[in-house]
Design a protein around this motif. Structure first.
Motif, PDB file in Angstrom:
ATOM      1  N   LEU A   7       0.775  -1.373  -0.032  1.00 50.19           N
ATOM      2  CA  LEU A   7       0.108   0.209  -0.184  1.00 50.19           C
ATOM      3  C   LEU A   7       1.029   1.245  -0.001  1.00 50.19           C
ATOM      4  N   ILE A   8       1.653   1.365   0.749  1.00 47.48           N
ATOM      5  CA  ILE A   8       2.583   2.379   1.069  1.00 47.48           C
ATOM      6  C   ILE A   8       3.137   2.980  -0.799  1.00 47.48           C
ATOM      7  N   GLU A   9       3.948   1.392  -1.166  1.00 46.21           N
ATOM      8  CA  GLU A   9       4.862   1.484  -1.882  1.00 46.21           C
ATOM      9  C   GLU A   9       3.577   1.924  -3.197  1.00 46.21           C
ATOM     10  N   SER A  10       2.200   1.171  -3.740  1.00 50.32           N
ATOM     11  CA  SER A  10       1.821   2.224  -4.076  1.00 50.32           C
ATOM     12  C   SER A  10       1.523   3.586  -4.489  1.00 50.32           C
ATOM     13  N   ILE A  11       1.071   4.307  -2.935  1.00 47.70           N
ATOM     14  CA  ILE A  11       0.812   5.776  -3.432  1.00 47.70           C
ATOM     15  C   ILE A  11       1.989   5.917  -3.705  1.00 47.70           C
ATOM     16  N   LEU A  99       6.709  14.245   1.260  1.00 47.62           N
ATOM     17  CA  LEU A  99       6.127  13.617   1.085  1.00 47.62           C
ATOM     18  C   LEU A  99       6.953  12.203   0.639  1.00 47.62           C
ATOM     19  N   LEU A 100       7.368  11.863  -0.174  1.00 50.19           N
ATOM     20  CA  LEU A 100       8.940  10.823  -0.544  1.00 50.19           C
ATOM     21  C   LEU A 100       9.113  10.518   0.483  1.00 50.19           C
ATOM     22  N   GLN A 101      10.182  10.957   1.013  1.00 52.44           N
ATOM     23  CA  GLN A 101      10.816  10.596   2.717  1.00 52.44           C
ATOM     24  C   GLN A 101       9.896  10.121   3.283  1.00 52.44           C
ATOM     25  N   TYR A 102       8.504  11.038   3.266  1.00 56.91           N
ATOM     26  CA  TYR A 102       7.912  10.413   4.763  1.00 56.91           C
ATOM     27  C   TYR A 102       7.559   8.706   4.360  1.00 56.91           C
ATOM     28  N   PRO A 110       6.316  -0.148   8.767  1.00 54.34           N
ATOM     29  CA  PRO A 110       5.090   0.600   8.190  1.00 54.34           C
ATOM     30  C   PRO A 110       3.431  -0.387   8.993  1.00 54.34           C
ATOM     31  N   SER A 111       4.206  -0.907  10.855  1.00 57.42           N
ATOM     32  CA  SER A 111       3.562  -0.400  12.051  1.00 57.42           C
ATOM     33  C   SER A 111       3.045   1.026  11.741  1.00 57.42           C
ATOM     34  N   LEU A 112       3.780   1.650  11.432  1.00 61.42           N
ATOM     35  CA  LEU A 112       3.495   3.396  12.201  1.00 61.42           C
ATOM     36  C   LEU A 112       2.002   3.882  11.107  1.00 61.42           C
ATOM     37  N   LEU A 136      -2.181   6.409   7.575  1.00 65.20           N
ATOM     38  CA  LEU A 136      -2.785   5.598   6.569  1.00 65.20           C
ATOM     39  C   LEU A 136      -3.860   6.649   6.215  1.00 65.20           C
ATOM     40  N   ASN A 137      -4.479   7.473   7.138  1.00 65.06           N
ATOM     41  CA  ASN A 137      -6.352   8.041   6.858  1.00 65.06           C
ATOM     42  C   ASN A 137      -4.876   9.918   6.720  1.00 65.06           C
ATOM     43  N   LEU A 138      -3.852   9.860   6.836  1.00 64.55           N
ATOM     44  CA  LEU A 138      -3.205  11.372   6.789  1.00 64.55           C
ATOM     45  C   LEU A 138      -2.794  11.224   5.562  1.00 64.55           C
TER      46      LEU A 138
END
Length: 167
Positions: A7-11, A99-102, A110-112, A136-138
């Protein structure tokens, strides 16, 4: 397969694409196109770039770099906002890089995604994000907002160039 990582990689892939298209649009314009607006109630590319940068500052830098929120949202939408093409390009690049650094930080842990990074901050006043918002919502809210405004930048660039901007 770790769904959180995917999910993070897709974003991140989507943000990298938005960055590429937006920088290309700015690159193809001339100086006066950056502050041009199609009407009194419309934003210029300068306004949109400043707004994106302000959102990244208040929503990401405050938690990622622990920088106090100094955003002046009203200034982002002033009709007479001056910005050079080079400033617009650099500000856009900086916004996406943050954004990409975050996202890289989230990928490494990923638990963050389920943490509430704003809990320790004073009450937030913007509508999409509250102190109880999860990371995640952010990121979902940021993607929606960034995509909306980069679309506006692309449309303004098309209006000025008379054709779509192509990467």
């Amino acid at each position: 397969m770790d769904i959180a990582f995917e999910l993070i990689e897709s974003i991140a892939v989507k943000f990298r694409s938005e960055k590429k298209w937006t920088l290309k649009a700015i690159e193809e314009l001339v100086e006066e196109d950056i502050t041009w607006s199609p009407g009194l109630e419309s934003n210029s590319i300068a306004n949109l770039v400043a707004h994106i940068r302000g959102a990244v500052h208040s929503r990401i830098e405050t938690i990622f770099f622990n920088i106090p929120d100094t955003r002046d949202r009203d200034k982002e939408f002033k009709r007479e906002l001056e910005m050079s093409k080079e400033q617009a390009y650099k500000m856009t690049q900086e916004s996406f890089d943050i954004l990409l650094q975050y996202l890289e930080q989230l990928k490494s842990n990923p638990s963050l995604l389920l943490t509430q990074p704003f809990l320790h901050l004073p009450p937030l006043t913007y509508s999409q994000v509250t102190n109880e918002t999860t990371a995640l919502n952010l990121m979902m809210a940021m993607f929606r907002e960034i995509h909306y405004h980069t679309g506006q930048i692309g449309y303004l660039a098309k209006m000025r160039k008379g054709r779509p901007v192509r990467p």
